[in-house]
Design a protein around this motif. Structure first.
Motif, PDB file in Angstrom:
ATOM      1  N   LEU A 158       0.845  -1.199   0.000  1.00 36.05           N
ATOM      2  CA  LEU A 158       0.000   0.000   0.000  1.00 36.05           C
ATOM      3  C   LEU A 158       0.879   1.247   0.000  1.00 36.05           C
ATOM      4  CD1 LEU A 158      -2.708   1.448   0.086  1.00 36.05           C
ATOM      5  CD2 LEU A 158      -2.828   0.982   2.533  1.00 36.05           C
ATOM      6  N   ASP A 159       1.953   1.228   0.771  1.00 37.12           N
ATOM      7  CA  ASP A 159       2.889   2.366   0.787  1.00 37.12           C
ATOM      8  C   ASP A 159       3.525   2.535  -0.598  1.00 37.12           C
ATOM      9  OD1 ASP A 159       2.633   2.594   3.748  1.00 37.12           O
ATOM     10  OD2 ASP A 159       3.533   0.608   3.643  1.00 37.12           O
ATOM     11  N   ASN A 186       9.944  -0.517   7.792  1.00 31.18           N
ATOM     12  CA  ASN A 186       8.736  -0.835   8.546  1.00 31.18           C
ATOM     13  C   ASN A 186       7.505  -0.207   7.881  1.00 31.18           C
ATOM     14  OD1 ASN A 186       7.197  -1.811  10.652  1.00 31.18           O
ATOM     15  ND2 ASN A 186       8.037  -0.450  12.227  1.00 31.18           N
ATOM     16  N   HIS A 187       6.364  -0.884   7.969  1.00 34.68           N
ATOM     17  CA  HIS A 187       5.098  -0.250   7.577  1.00 34.68           C
ATOM     18  C   HIS A 187       4.662   0.648   8.742  1.00 34.68           C
ATOM     19  CE1 HIS A 187       1.068   0.614   6.313  1.00 34.68           C
ATOM     20  NE2 HIS A 187       0.602   0.089   7.428  1.00 34.68           N
ATOM     21  N   SER A 188       5.263   1.815   8.807  1.00 29.97           N
ATOM     22  CA  SER A 188       4.978   2.765   9.882  1.00 29.97           C
ATOM     23  C   SER A 188       5.485   4.113   9.389  1.00 29.97           C
ATOM     24  CB  SER A 188       5.735   2.369  11.160  1.00 29.97           C
ATOM     25  OG  SER A 188       7.093   2.757  11.046  1.00 29.97           O
ATOM     26  N   SER A 189       5.398   5.106  10.238  1.00 33.10           N
ATOM     27  CA  SER A 189       5.829   6.439   9.789  1.00 33.10           C
ATOM     28  C   SER A 189       7.353   6.556   9.691  1.00 33.10           C
ATOM     29  CB  SER A 189       5.268   7.504  10.726  1.00 33.10           C
ATOM     30  OG  SER A 189       5.695   7.225  12.033  1.00 33.10           O
ATOM     31  N   THR A 190       8.102   5.510  10.034  1.00 36.10           N
ATOM     32  CA  THR A 190       9.560   5.568   9.797  1.00 36.10           C
ATOM     33  C   THR A 190       9.950   4.964   8.454  1.00 36.10           C
ATOM     34  OG1 THR A 190      10.073   3.411  10.802  1.00 36.10           O
ATOM     35  CG2 THR A 190      10.039   5.324  12.280  1.00 36.10           C
ATOM     36  N   GLN A 191       8.997   4.384   7.739  1.00 33.04           N
ATOM     37  CA  GLN A 191       9.321   3.779   6.436  1.00 33.04           C
ATOM     38  C   GLN A 191      10.077   4.784   5.562  1.00 33.04           C
ATOM     39  OE1 GLN A 191       6.058   4.204   3.313  1.00 33.04           O
ATOM     40  NE2 GLN A 191       4.890   3.910   5.202  1.00 33.04           N
ATOM     41  N   TYR A 192      10.910   4.240   4.642  1.00 37.81           N
ATOM     42  CA  TYR A 192      11.647   5.130   3.736  1.00 37.81           C
ATOM     43  C   TYR A 192      11.231   4.863   2.291  1.00 37.81           C
ATOM     44  CZ  TYR A 192      15.560   6.975   1.007  1.00 37.81           C
ATOM     45  OH  TYR A 192      16.319   7.621   0.065  1.00 37.81           O
ATOM     46  N   PRO A 193      10.354   5.735   1.739  1.00 34.01           N
ATOM     47  CA  PRO A 193      10.035   5.639   0.318  1.00 34.01           C
ATOM     48  C   PRO A 193      11.174   6.281  -0.476  1.00 34.01           C
ATOM     49  CG  PRO A 193       8.478   7.093   1.499  1.00 34.01           C
ATOM     50  CD  PRO A 193       9.641   6.852   2.391  1.00 34.01           C
ATOM     51  N   THR A 221       4.487  12.736   2.975  1.00 31.02           N
ATOM     52  CA  THR A 221       3.130  12.450   2.472  1.00 31.02           C
ATOM     53  C   THR A 221       2.885  10.948   2.429  1.00 31.02           C
ATOM     54  OG1 THR A 221       3.054  14.476   1.184  1.00 31.02           O
ATOM     55  CG2 THR A 221       1.559  12.725   0.501  1.00 31.02           C
ATOM     56  N   VAL A 222       3.874  10.192   1.922  1.00 34.28           N
ATOM     57  CA  VAL A 222       3.700   8.731   1.856  1.00 34.28           C
ATOM     58  C   VAL A 222       3.679   8.156   3.274  1.00 34.28           C
ATOM     59  CG1 VAL A 222       4.701   6.568   1.012  1.00 34.28           C
ATOM     60  CG2 VAL A 222       4.737   8.606  -0.439  1.00 34.28           C
ATOM     61  N   GLN A 223       4.587   8.628   4.111  1.00 34.27           N
ATOM     62  CA  GLN A 223       4.644   8.114   5.492  1.00 34.27           C
ATOM     63  C   GLN A 223       3.343   8.367   6.254  1.00 34.27           C
ATOM     64  OE1 GLN A 223       8.067  10.314   6.864  1.00 34.27           O
ATOM     65  NE2 GLN A 223       9.444   8.547   6.694  1.00 34.27           N
ATOM     66  N   ALA A 308      18.469   3.013   8.261  1.00 33.92           N
ATOM     67  CA  ALA A 308      18.900   2.630   9.618  1.00 33.92           C
ATOM     68  C   ALA A 308      17.843   3.036  10.641  1.00 33.92           C
ATOM     69  CB  ALA A 308      20.238   3.289   9.942  1.00 33.92           C
ATOM     70  N   ALA A 309      17.193   4.187  10.440  1.00 32.16           N
ATOM     71  CA  ALA A 309      16.185   4.648  11.413  1.00 32.16           C
ATOM     72  C   ALA A 309      15.005   3.685  11.463  1.00 32.16           C
ATOM     73  CB  ALA A 309      15.719   6.058  11.045  1.00 32.16           C
ATOM     74  N   THR A 310      14.565   3.217  10.302  1.00 33.84           N
ATOM     75  CA  THR A 310      13.405   2.317  10.291  1.00 33.84           C
ATOM     76  C   THR A 310      13.815   0.913  10.761  1.00 33.84           C
ATOM     77  OG1 THR A 310      11.470   1.642   8.996  1.00 33.84           O
ATOM     78  CG2 THR A 310      13.515   1.828   7.774  1.00 33.84           C
TER      79      THR A 310
END
Ligand code: NAX
Length: 326
Positions: A158-159, A186-193, A221-223, A308-310
């Motif tokens: 979905l992301d 991660n499927h979360s607001s730390t994801q990296y598109p 926006t994606v996050q 690394a953050a995600t």
């Protein structure tokens, strides 16, 4: 006509499943020549509502729907399943801390992992949609020692699709013009598109947009898209989540497009230095019912820091439930 395959879906009376089940039964996931038996799992209080959904499925008279099983027992719903879409999860209740949410879901996904281990087909393809999806998939996987860890995936499609649509809008193109999109982590607001390998009509996406838009518009926006949908609709993404689940499973079963890749959260083998065993979203290709992490993607400092953050967040989620893992 092929022999029917058993497709288990949990949370089958919920809002995502209300879009998902009808599309699986119409052949959009596994092909118009593949009959399916739907094996639907719900918690006991939702069984009556589930029966209503089953009645509607019957009333569609889908030619490919070869049977419906309804149960509140994972050992019944997962019996001989070749596909398992784990959509049901415990939502965050009032006053619930993140840790409580992780623990409540750990109980559900431990039990479901054990049941998959005991009764599902040995080749079962598992997609976890219910949040926190990556860590729920990790818990199910760890409770299924007799199954290949590669059988367990979580949904970042979905992301991925949200990212395609945002970039198409920005570059005045269509999603059909875009290839090589990647969601890391991660499927979360730390994801990296990530757009560094993405192409629009064969041209590098990063050459078509400004760095400022990439960092300060596209990525957030994606996050945050899930939260934006909740704010606008008063309910979380459902039809788009079901659509992404169909895309994920279809590509895994039938293959990704030649010359392109997709994003799937899969068992990390240490690729790109990501800790082994985390369920982390990577660029993946699928062929003959199997997935591979795309190797050799070059990464700059910016990308490495975001990845690394995600990864750090996923390690923290894993550590928060470590005492519940076998
Ligand atoms: P709903 O609350 O409408 O439906 C969930 C259903 O799961 C309910 O009918 C509930 O009775 C059932 N359930 C709960 N525990 C269960 C268990 N142990 N066994 C079987 N069924 C169980 O939620 P819905 O909107 O359908 O969302 C489902 C999940 O998807 C949520 O966890 C949600 O956060 C997650 N999402 C994940 C997304 C992703 O991209 N990975 C995006 C969409 C969605 O937010």
């Amino acid at each position: 006509m092929k022999a029917p395959v058993r497709v288990a879906v949990t949370g089958a009376a919920g809002q995502i499943s209300y879009s998902l089940l009808f599309r699986i039964a119409s052949g959009e996931m596994l092909g118009k020549d593949q009959p399916v038996i739907l094996q639907l799992l719900e918690i006991t209080p939702a069984l009556e509502a589930l029966n209503g959904v089953a009645m509607e499925l019957e009333d569609c008279a889908f030619p490919l729907l070869a049977g419906i099983v309804q149960s509140d027992d994972p050992n019944v719903a997962f019996k001989d399943a070749e596909y398992a879409l784990l959509v049901g999860a415990r939502p965050r209740g009032p006053g619930m801390e993140r840790k409580d949410l992780l623990e409540a879901n750990a109980a559900i996904f431990s039990a479901q992992g054990k049941a998959l281990n005991d009764v599902a087909a040995r080749s079962v393809k598992v997609l976890v949609v219910g949040n926190p999806a990556n860590t729920n998939a990790l818990i199910a996987q760890r409770n299924a020692p007799d199954l290949d860890p590669r059988n367990f995936t979580a949904m970042t499609r979905l992301d991925h699709n949200r990212a395609l649509s945002q970039l198409a809008g920005k570059t005045e193109s269509t999603v059909n013009d875009i290839t090589h999109m990647t969601i890391w982590g991660n499927h979360s607001s730390t994801q990296y598109p990530d757009l560094h390998k993405t192409q629009v009509k064969g041209a590098d996406a990063m050459g078509l947009i400004e760095q400022d838009w990439f960092e300060n518009d596209f990525i957030p926006t994606v996050q945050q898209r899930g939260a934006a949908i909740i704010k606008a609709r008063g309910a979380s993404s459902a039809a788009s989540a079901a659509n992404a689940a169909i895309d994920h499973m279809r590509d895994w079963a039938l293959g990704t497009a030649e010359g392109d890749w997709t994003s799937m959260a899969v068992y990390s083998d240490g690729s790109y230095g990501i800790q082994e065993g985390l369920i982390y979203s990577f660029p993946c290709t699928c062929k003959d019912g199997d997935w591979q992490i795309v190797q050799g993607v070059e990464l700059n400092e910016f990308s490495r820091a975001k990845m690394a953050a995600t990864e750090q967040e996923l390690a923290e989620e894993r550590d928060a439930v470590a005492h519940l893992l076998p």
